[in-house]
Scaffold this motif. Structure first.
Motif, PDB file in Angstrom:
ATOM      1  N   GLN A   1      -2.704  -4.744  -5.857  1.00 44.55           N
ATOM      2  CA  GLN A   1      -1.999  -5.369  -4.737  1.00 44.55           C
ATOM      3  C   GLN A   1      -2.188  -6.886  -4.769  1.00 44.55           C
ATOM      4  O   GLN A   1      -1.233  -7.643  -4.570  1.00 44.55           O
TER       5      GLN A   1
ATOM      6  N   THR B   1       0.815  -1.219   0.000  1.00 47.38           N
ATOM      7  CA  THR B   1       0.000   0.000   0.000  1.00 47.38           C
ATOM      8  C   THR B   1       0.848   1.268   0.000  1.00 47.38           C
ATOM      9  O   THR B   1       0.550   2.239  -0.720  1.00 47.38           O
TER      10      THR B   1
ATOM     11  N   PRO C   1      -4.580   3.152  -2.067  1.00 48.23           N
ATOM     12  CA  PRO C   1      -4.834   1.713  -1.973  1.00 48.23           C
ATOM     13  C   PRO C   1      -5.515   1.186  -3.235  1.00 48.23           C
ATOM     14  O   PRO C   1      -6.464   1.790  -3.737  1.00 48.23           O
TER      15      PRO C   1
END
Length: 304
Positions: free
Chosen positions: A196, A185, A191
């Motif tokens: 991710q 992050t 985010p």
């Protein structure tokens, strides 16, 4: 319904499909080969997802740090061990029962914390743990003469030990993957759970492929021929497995791994359907009750 819930249900369905196909592959290759195809044949799809996110959808690539590599490596190795043990377990018991053993990982984590770390557990948590353990014991003796002694000793059986250890490694990998994904992050503008998850999956599955391939070449080179013969179903296993993993990683980036595991128990419903309709495996009354007790105990443990 929240996004992570929908992703988790989809991932649970895909994971059940992957496990069913791995059970089929277990009939044409060894446990190591059936474990490898989940990673090796999933690698191209995992990398494809990452490239699409980066080059097509325009998501920026994260810059991994030491924490990411540490957690990703722990999770990757733990998942290899868990998958190997689960596939091996299919040699001893039917598909639904074998999968049920691996569903005990949250209850085990709470019990280990109580025993080894001195973490206090509520009365409700202890009841939930006991329910899950009784479920495992019932499954272990379901096809034998049911006595008090056989019920008590069942939890120490070989199949129970393999299944419980598989669950332990699955639990460890889930926590490690969430930690690895969250470690990315800081290197992103904001985010981005999709990137991710995709980046973590790409690195982990590459690591797992290299580790498994090195093991096979060094210890079981004959498996390479068996894998090559079954490349078509293996490719489908890889696609489904990579898609399921992308779902798990995404859900666990959005929500705590333990909470995701609660919703993931829906997999048992898919598993029962696969066991009956695909493998024509009959589940007797005690096995069914045992599986339901495991699910009940796990859900109770995580919602109280």
């Amino acid at each position: 319904m929240q996004t992570w819930v929908l992703i988790t249900i989809a991932a649970a369905f895909l994971q059940n499909v992957r496990s069913a196909m791995q059970k089929h592959l277990k009939g044409v290759m060894g446990t190591t080969g059936a474990t490898f195809v989940r990673f090796g044949f999933g690698l191209p799809f995992a990398l494809l997802y990452l490239v699409i996110l980066w080059r097509v959808a325009g998501h920026p690539l994260p810059v991994p740090d030491a924490a990411f590599f540490r957690w990703a490596i722990v999770g990757g190795i733990a998942q290899i061990a868990a998958t190997f043990l689960l596939v091996h377990l299919f040699s001893f018991r039917n598909f639904a029962v074998g999968t049920a053993y691996s569903r005990t990982e949250p209850a085990q984590a709470a019990l280990f914390g109580l025993i080894f770390l001195g973490e206090k557990a509520s009365e409700g948590a202890l009841v939930a743990i006991a329910i899950s353990v009784v479920g495992v014991m019932l499954i272990s003796v379901a096809r034998t003469t049911l006595t008090a002694r056989s019920l008590l000793m069942s939890v120490f059986s070989r199949t129970a030990g393999i299944g419980l250890l598989s669950g332990t490694f699955f639990g460890l990998s889930a926590v490690a993957y969430r930690s690895a994904s969250l470690a990315l992050t800081a290197s992103l503008p904001a985010p981005d759970y999709l990137m991710q998850a995709g980046f973590t999956l790409g690195f982990v599955i590459l690591l797992q492929t290299l580790v498994m391939l090195a093991w096979i070449v060094a210890r079981e080179p004959e498996e390479l021929k068996r894998i090559g013969v079954a490349w078509k179903p293996a490719l489908l296993v890889g696609f489904v497995g990579a898609s399921a993993s992308f779902g798990w990683f995404s859900a666990m980036t959005l929500q705590q791994a333990a909470i995701v595991k609660v919703v993931a128990q829906v997999e048992m419903l898919f598993t029962f359907a696969s066991s009956f309709f695909i493998f024509r495996e009959w589940i007797n009354r005690l096995e069914l009750v045992g599986c339901l007790l495991i699910v009940l105990g796990v859900v109770m443990l995580l919602v109280i």
